[in-house]
Each structure stands twice: as structure tokens, then as C-alpha cells.
Scaffold this motif. Structure first.
Motif, mmCIF file in Angstrom:
data_model
loop_
_atom_site.group_PDB
_atom_site.id
_atom_site.type_symbol
_atom_site.label_atom_id
_atom_site.label_comp_id
_atom_site.label_asym_id
_atom_site.label_seq_id
_atom_site.Cartn_x
_atom_site.Cartn_y
_atom_site.Cartn_z
ATOM 1 N N GLN A 1 -5.999 -6.552 3.857
ATOM 2 C CA GLN A 1 -6.982 -5.367 3.610
ATOM 3 C C GLN A 1 -6.161 -4.045 4.059
ATOM 4 O OE1 GLN A 1 -10.316 -6.876 2.808
ATOM 5 N NE2 GLN A 1 -8.886 -8.134 2.281
ATOM 6 N N CYS A 2 -5.699 -3.933 5.110
ATOM 7 C CA CYS A 2 -5.277 -2.602 5.399
ATOM 8 C C CYS A 2 -3.913 -2.369 4.689
ATOM 9 C CB CYS A 2 -4.652 -2.669 7.050
ATOM 10 S SG CYS A 2 -5.931 -2.941 8.167
ATOM 11 N N GLU A 3 -3.062 -3.122 4.267
ATOM 12 C CA GLU A 3 -2.273 -2.662 3.160
ATOM 13 C C GLU A 3 -2.713 -2.378 1.860
ATOM 14 O OE1 GLU A 3 -0.813 -5.773 6.059
ATOM 15 O OE2 GLU A 3 -2.654 -5.581 4.920
ATOM 16 N N ALA A 4 -4.007 -2.781 1.325
ATOM 17 C CA ALA A 4 -4.413 -2.315 0.031
ATOM 18 C C ALA A 4 -4.836 -0.644 0.481
ATOM 19 C CB ALA A 4 -5.639 -2.825 -0.276
ATOM 20 N N LEU A 5 -5.654 -0.380 1.447
ATOM 21 C CA LEU A 5 -5.983 0.990 1.904
ATOM 22 C C LEU A 5 -4.862 1.835 2.094
ATOM 23 C CD1 LEU A 5 -8.869 0.140 4.383
ATOM 24 C CD2 LEU A 5 -8.841 0.662 1.956
ATOM 25 N N GLN A 6 -3.626 1.417 2.569
ATOM 26 C CA GLN A 6 -2.411 2.171 2.622
ATOM 27 C C GLN A 6 -1.973 2.856 1.539
ATOM 28 O OE1 GLN A 6 0.176 -0.266 5.295
ATOM 29 N NE2 GLN A 6 -1.135 0.264 7.080
ATOM 30 N N THR A 7 -1.846 1.638 0.331
ATOM 31 C CA THR A 7 -1.483 2.026 -0.899
ATOM 32 C C THR A 7 -2.390 3.029 -1.621
ATOM 33 O OG1 THR A 7 -0.692 -0.220 -1.166
ATOM 34 C CG2 THR A 7 -0.816 1.014 -3.099
ATOM 35 N N LEU A 8 -3.639 2.911 -1.411
ATOM 36 C CA LEU A 8 -4.556 3.984 -1.845
ATOM 37 C C LEU A 8 -4.453 5.481 -1.137
ATOM 38 C CD1 LEU A 8 -7.336 4.793 -3.560
ATOM 39 C CD2 LEU A 8 -8.504 3.924 -1.313
ATOM 40 N N PHE A 9 -4.194 5.396 -0.004
ATOM 41 C CA PHE A 9 -3.976 6.407 0.649
ATOM 42 C C PHE A 9 -2.603 7.241 0.040
ATOM 43 C CE2 PHE A 9 -2.001 8.925 4.259
ATOM 44 C CZ PHE A 9 -3.108 9.692 4.689
ATOM 45 N N GLU A 10 -1.508 6.386 -0.179
ATOM 46 C CA GLU A 10 -0.214 6.970 -0.490
ATOM 47 C C GLU A 10 -0.431 7.495 -2.195
ATOM 48 O OE1 GLU A 10 2.325 3.729 0.049
ATOM 49 O OE2 GLU A 10 2.305 4.062 2.078
ATOM 50 N N LYS A 11 -1.158 6.876 -2.752
ATOM 51 C CA LYS A 11 -1.368 7.036 -4.460
ATOM 52 C C LYS A 11 -2.335 8.109 -4.859
ATOM 53 C CE LYS A 11 1.020 3.522 -6.309
ATOM 54 N NZ LYS A 11 2.073 3.555 -7.253
ATOM 55 N N THR A 12 -3.120 8.518 -3.570
ATOM 56 C CA THR A 12 -3.842 9.631 -3.798
ATOM 57 C C THR A 12 -3.780 10.840 -2.962
ATOM 58 O OG1 THR A 12 -5.868 8.608 -2.549
ATOM 59 C CG2 THR A 12 -5.639 8.234 -4.962
ATOM 60 N N ARG A 13 -2.765 10.826 -2.344
ATOM 61 C CA ARG A 13 -2.224 12.049 -1.816
ATOM 62 C C ARG A 13 -3.179 12.135 -0.306
ATOM 63 N NH1 ARG A 13 -1.609 16.732 -6.317
ATOM 64 N NH2 ARG A 13 -0.311 15.341 -7.825
ATOM 65 N N GLY A 14 -3.445 11.352 0.561
ATOM 66 C CA GLY A 14 -4.408 11.079 1.532
ATOM 67 C C GLY A 14 -4.128 12.160 2.533
ATOM 68 N N ALA A 15 -2.855 12.663 2.520
ATOM 69 C CA ALA A 15 -2.753 13.673 3.779
ATOM 70 C C ALA A 15 -3.451 14.977 3.298
ATOM 71 C CB ALA A 15 -1.210 14.053 3.873
ATOM 72 N N SER A 16 -3.677 15.421 2.101
ATOM 73 C CA SER A 16 -4.540 16.566 1.652
ATOM 74 C C SER A 16 -6.014 16.092 1.332
ATOM 75 C CB SER A 16 -4.051 16.748 0.244
ATOM 76 O OG SER A 16 -2.731 17.404 0.502
ATOM 77 N N TRP A 17 -6.586 14.920 1.994
ATOM 78 C CA TRP A 17 -7.897 14.529 1.778
ATOM 79 C C TRP A 17 -8.713 15.519 2.512
ATOM 80 C CZ3 TRP A 17 -8.291 8.611 2.302
ATOM 81 C CH2 TRP A 17 -7.739 8.069 1.362
ATOM 82 N N GLN A 18 -10.077 15.735 2.356
ATOM 83 C CA GLN A 18 -10.783 16.521 2.953
ATOM 84 C C GLN A 18 -11.261 15.957 4.155
ATOM 85 O OE1 GLN A 18 -14.164 18.400 0.763
ATOM 86 N NE2 GLN A 18 -15.682 18.398 2.645
ATOM 87 N N ASN A 19 -11.313 14.595 4.470
ATOM 88 C CA ASN A 19 -11.568 14.026 5.665
ATOM 89 C C ASN A 19 -10.856 12.343 5.627
ATOM 90 O OD1 ASN A 19 -12.476 12.583 7.871
ATOM 91 N ND2 ASN A 19 -14.518 12.986 7.352
ATOM 92 N N ASN A 20 -9.694 12.503 6.507
ATOM 93 C CA ASN A 20 -8.717 11.311 6.456
ATOM 94 C C ASN A 20 -8.802 10.610 7.888
ATOM 95 O OD1 ASN A 20 -7.372 13.177 7.735
ATOM 96 N ND2 ASN A 20 -5.863 12.912 6.174
ATOM 97 N N THR A 21 -9.973 10.746 8.585
ATOM 98 C CA THR A 21 -10.100 10.509 10.060
ATOM 99 C C THR A 21 -9.746 9.063 10.046
ATOM 100 O OG1 THR A 21 -11.840 12.234 10.172
ATOM 101 C CG2 THR A 21 -11.553 10.559 12.117
ATOM 102 N N GLY A 22 -8.844 8.844 10.978
ATOM 103 C CA GLY A 22 -8.603 7.582 11.399
ATOM 104 C C GLY A 22 -7.386 6.778 10.280
ATOM 105 N N TRP A 23 -7.178 7.275 9.262
ATOM 106 C CA TRP A 23 -6.290 6.645 8.261
ATOM 107 C C TRP A 23 -4.713 6.800 8.724
ATOM 108 C CZ3 TRP A 23 -7.232 4.648 3.333
ATOM 109 C CH2 TRP A 23 -8.504 4.457 2.767
ATOM 110 N N MET A 24 -4.277 5.640 8.492
ATOM 111 C CA MET A 24 -2.782 5.411 8.602
ATOM 112 C C MET A 24 -2.454 5.680 10.273
ATOM 113 S SD MET A 24 -1.971 4.996 5.947
ATOM 114 C CE MET A 24 -0.319 4.955 5.843
ATOM 115 N N THR A 25 -3.489 5.570 11.072
ATOM 116 C CA THR A 25 -3.352 5.593 12.573
ATOM 117 C C THR A 25 -3.192 4.133 13.061
ATOM 118 O OG1 THR A 25 -4.642 7.514 12.675
ATOM 119 C CG2 THR A 25 -4.516 6.334 14.702
ATOM 120 N N THR A 26 -2.218 3.870 13.778
ATOM 121 C CA THR A 26 -1.675 2.311 13.972
ATOM 122 C C THR A 26 -2.784 1.946 15.161
ATOM 123 O OG1 THR A 26 -0.064 3.216 15.464
ATOM 124 C CG2 THR A 26 0.640 2.671 13.400
#
Length: 495
Positions: A73-98
Motif C-alpha cells: 500500500q505505502c509503495e504505491a503512494l510513494q510512487t504517486l508522490f514521486e510521479k506528481t512532484r510531491g515535494a511541491s504539493w500544497q499539503n504533503n503532511t506526513g508523506w514520505m515520513t518513515t
């Protein structure tokens, strides 16, 4: 027994009865409370003190155990984050936090077993393409990525999302066609692809499967014929507006008793409006502006009492008389028949009951193809007719529309326009005067600053003169000269 069998036993029998009677009376006397003397006052009974009932302390609810994400489950979300420039999202709270479970990441919802059920990231500045990996989220039900800068095509790998029910991708840059393989999404009820670059036809396997409630492909490049099976869905919202879709409106629309919004404006939909439409009794908005409809307006239209907005404007193929039954549209606020050939028979007036209930009326084509726009607003009519045109030239059917009000309103509008123009001119003059004043103050301040600066320089140079260097003031600037040898030479300055 032996005694009773002896002589004189009957006397003994009476004696036993007497003794038993006296014994019973004595027992009753002993058990009874002694009677109080007549003048004695009964002692008050003590008031019983209620025993306090202890308040039970609330049992603390057990802290729910943290949801452990299921495998993959988390792996699919990580791919979404990487493919859609997650670092520039308006709100990415918690994402990619281990140290934070991906079920706690912003916009993510999981079920009790750790499977992702919702991805809700609308208006979040996603930019990029949609990854195939989302197709591995077997229990995903709701996917909301609308109004982001997502591009690319719809992944075919998503046909494995058997639990998917809601898709919101409107307002993105998605292109390409709708994969026919999406027909395997049996639980789908909501398709929102409006205002995208989607093109091609609408696969019957996708929109004709019988379970859709909400379909929006407005302002896209989809084309082709609307599948007949489409109207077999339990639809409540349909928006095909401003597309190249064609075909006809099926008689099956009468079975859509939950339909409340139906938009097919500026499409190539043709044919007549079926009489069966009266079955869609919950219909609220009906917009067919600019469609290629023909024929007459069915009288059954007046039975759709929930209608609030009716637009047949620019449907040049519509003709015939305007049915009197439209007076039954008790909730209607707007009717548009502009540029149609529908007319009202003379000398019968338009239904007064209808006019009294309407707020906006653009109902023209009463006798000719050209339109005299009428608009109902603030309880009286305005008309767009030329004020120089004589009111006598209007048809008798328009008498209840009170065209004479239009003339007064015209001159009121003219006076209002003149007043507004005058105010604009005065405002412009005030603005110019203020700008001129500000410019004057700015120049004056600049001049004062220059004078002050020059004075300070002069005083400074005069102070230096005491050390021996003469001073010449040229155009407000000081210039030191060599010490004069001939004080009588007027070309040299002294103090």
C-alpha cells in the motif's frame, strides 16, 4: 386417641376446643401493639436518610490500535508522490515520513485491515502523470485528484480496481481516451472527467453498464453517439455540455426518476424531446441550448413541477406553439426560447400565472424568428427592444407583458447611464487633480532637499576655507581653488 375413646370423652373434646381458642386469642393479644392512651401524642417517625449512590466512573475507551498498512500500500503512494512532484504539493503532511504510517498521510484513508480506501488530494498542486501502481490498491473506493496539473493518459492498469466507485479527475490535463477495459469496474457510480482533454468515444462497456449515477464529460473533446444503454443507468446528474456528442435523447429518460440535472447544451444531439421526459419528475435543471433538437415542445413538460431552469435557446429546429401547460411550472425561474421558432397563438396571451411566478424570462419568437428579449427581474419587465420601435407593432400575445413599462425603464436606464457617466468624469477629474497635487508636492520636496544639501555643502566648504582653500560656487556646487596670489584679481574669490 386413647383419651377420646374413654367414657365422658365428649367433655374432654369441648375442653380441648376451649383451650385452643384461648391460646389463639392470647397469641393475638401478645402480637398486637399496645394501644396508645387517648391523650398521648404519637412520636414523629424519623425521616429516612437516603443512602448516597456512588457515581460510576466512566470507563475509559480503549485506545485504538494503530492501523498497520497492508503489504504494497505505502509503495504505491510513494510512487504517486514521486510521479506528481510531491515535494511541491500544497499539503504533503506526513508523506514520505518513515515514523508516520502511510494511513495517516494527508488525504489517505485506510480500512481496519490497513488497505487504502480513499485518496483525496483535490486542489493540491499535483503535477505529473498518474502511475500504474495505483492499480494495485485492491480496495480503493474513492480517487479524488481533480483540479491539479496532472497530465498523461488514464492508466489501463487501473482496470483491476474492482472496489473503485468514485473518480474525480475534472479540471486536469488528462488526455487520451477512456480505456474500454474500465468496463470491468462494476462498482463505479461516479465519473467526473469534465474540463479535461479527454477525447474519443464513450465506450458502452463503461457508461452503459447500468450502475452510474453521476457522469460529467463537459468541455472535453469526446465525440460519437451516446450509447442507448446509457439511459439505463440510475442517473441523477448528467453533463455532456459543449462536446461533440451526437445521437438522440432516449425514451428511457422517463424512467430516470432520480435525475435532477441534465445538461447537453451545444452538442450535436438531435431528434425530438420525448414525451416520456415527464417521468423524470425530480428534474431541476434542463439545459439543451444550441442542441440540434427539432419538433415541438411536448405538453408533458408542464407536468415537471420541480423544474427551475429551462433552456432551449438557439435550438433553431424547435417550432410549433408554446404549450399552455407550462403554466404548471410553479417553481420555474428561467425559461429561454431565444432563436427558436416556437410561438404563442394569437390572440391568447401567455399564461399570466406563469409570468407572475417567473424571475427571469427570455421567451421570444412569439411571432417571428427574430427575438425580442424579455427579462423578468425585480417584479417587472425589461425589454431589449429598440425604444424607437412603436409598441403597436408588438403582437397581441404580448399585451400581458406590459411593454409600456419598457419605455419608462429605457429612459430610466438612460438617465442612470448619464449619471454614471458624470460620476466617472468627476472621478477622473478628482484623480487627475490629486495626481497633479502629488506631483507638485514631490517636486517641491525634491527642491527643498537639494537646497538643504547645497547649503550644508557650502557651510562645510566655508569651514574648510579657514584652512586656506578658497571656494567658488558654480551651479549650486562648490569647487575648491588654489589660494589666490593676487587678491585684487576679480576672477578669484575671497571669503
Amino acid at each position: 386417641q386413647d383419651t377420646l375413646e374413654r367414657p365422658h370423652s365428649h367433655e374432654m373434646r369441648y375442653l380441648c376446643v376451649l383451650v385452643a381458642t384461648l391460646a389463639g386469642a392470647s397469641a393475638q393479644t401478645t402480637a398486637a401493639a399496645p394501644a396508645a392512651p387517648p391523650d398521648a401524642v404519637a412520636a414523629p417517625k424519623p425521616t429516612p436518610v437516603p443512602t448516597p449512590v456512588p457515581t460510576p466512573e466512566p470507563t475509559p475507551e480503549p485506545t485504538p490500535a494503530p492501523i498497520v498498512p497492508a503489504r504494497g500500500q505505502c509503495e504505491a503512494l510513494q510512487t504517486l508522490f514521486e510521479k506528481t512532484r510531491g515535494a511541491s504539493w500544497q499539503n504533503n503532511t506526513g508523506w514520505m515520513t518513515t515514523h508516520v504510517s502511510c494511513c495517516k498521510w494527508h488525504g489517505i484513508t485506510c480500512d481496519a485491515e490497513g488497505f487504502i480506501t480513499k485518496i483525496e488530494l483535490p486542489f493540491n498542486k499535483l503535477a505529473g502523470v498518474l502511475p500504474d501502481d495505483i492499480g494495485g490498491l485492491a480496495r480503493l473506493e474513492n480517487l479524488q485528484l481533480d483540479h491539479n496539473s496532472i497530465s498523461g493518459t488514464l492508466p489501463r492498469a487501473w482496470d483491476s480496481l474492482a472496489a473503485l466507485e468514485y473518480v474525480f479527475l475534472g479540471g486536469t490535463f488528462i488526455s487520451g481516451t477512456i480505456p474500454p477495459e474500465y468496463g470491468s469496474l462494476k462498482r463505479m457510480v461516479n465519473w467526473d472527467l469534465g474540463v479535461t482533454s479527454i477525447s474519443g468515444t464513450l465506450p458502452e462497456s463503461v457508461i452503459g453498464k447500468g450502475g452510474l449515477h453521476y457522469v460529467n464529460v463537459a468541455l472535453t473533446q469526446v465525440s460519437g453517439t451516446i450509447p442507448h444503454k446509457f439511459f439505463q443507468n440510475p442517473l441523477d446528474y448528467v453533463n455532456f455540455g459543449r462536446t461533440s456528442l451526437s445521437g438522440t435523447i432516449s425514451d428511457a429518460i422517463g424512467k430516470l426518476d432520480q435525475l435532477d440535472h441534465f445538461y447537453m447544451e451545444h452538442t450535436a444531439v438531435s431528434g425530438t424531446l420525448p414525451d416520456s421526459i415527464k417521468g423524470a419528475r425530480r428534474l431541476y435543471d434542463l439545459d439543451l441550448e444550441g442542441a440540434r433538437l427539432s419538433g415541438t415542445l411536448p405538453p408533458e413538460l408542464g407536468e415537471m413541477t420541480r423544474l427551475d431552469y429551462v433552456h432551449f435557446g438557439k435550438c433553431v429546429g424547435i417550432s410549433g406553439t408554446i404549450p399552455q401547460t407550462i403554466a404548471g411550472l410553479t417553481r420555474v425561474d428561467y425559461i429561454d426560447l431565444e432563436s427558436t421558432k416556437a410561438y404563442h397563438p394569437q390572440p391568447a396571451p401567455l399564461p399570466i400565472g406563469l409570468l407572475e411566478r417567473m424571475r427571469d424570462l427570455v421567451s421570444c419568437e412569439l411571432t417571428k424568428a427574430t427575438t425580442d428579449a424579455l427579462e423578468w427581474n425585480t417584479n417587472h419587465f425589461y425589454c431589449a427592444a429598440d425604444v424607437h420601435e412603436t409598441f403597436a407593432s408588438y403582437p397581441a400575445a404580448c399585451v400581458p407583458l406590459q411593454y409600456q413599462i419598457c419605455a419608462a425603464d429605457y429612459w430610466i436606464a438612460q438617465l442612470a447611464g448619464a449619471a454614471v457617466g458624470t460620476l466617472l468624469v468627476l472621478g477622473l477629474l478628482v484623480f487627475c487633480a490629486k495626481k497633479a497635487r502629488d506631483n507638485y508636492i514631490r517636486k517641491r520636496s525634491k527642491l527643498l532637499n537639494e537646497v538643504t544639501s547645497t547649503s550644508a555643502t557650502v557651510l562645510s566648504d566655508l569651514s574648510d576655507r579657514k584652512a586656506g582653500a578658497p571656494v567658488v560656487i558654480v551651479d549650486g556646487k562648490s569647487m575648491g581653488l588654489a589660494k589666490a596670489t593676487d587678491s585684487s584679481d576679480p576672477r578669484h574669490c575671497d571669503e
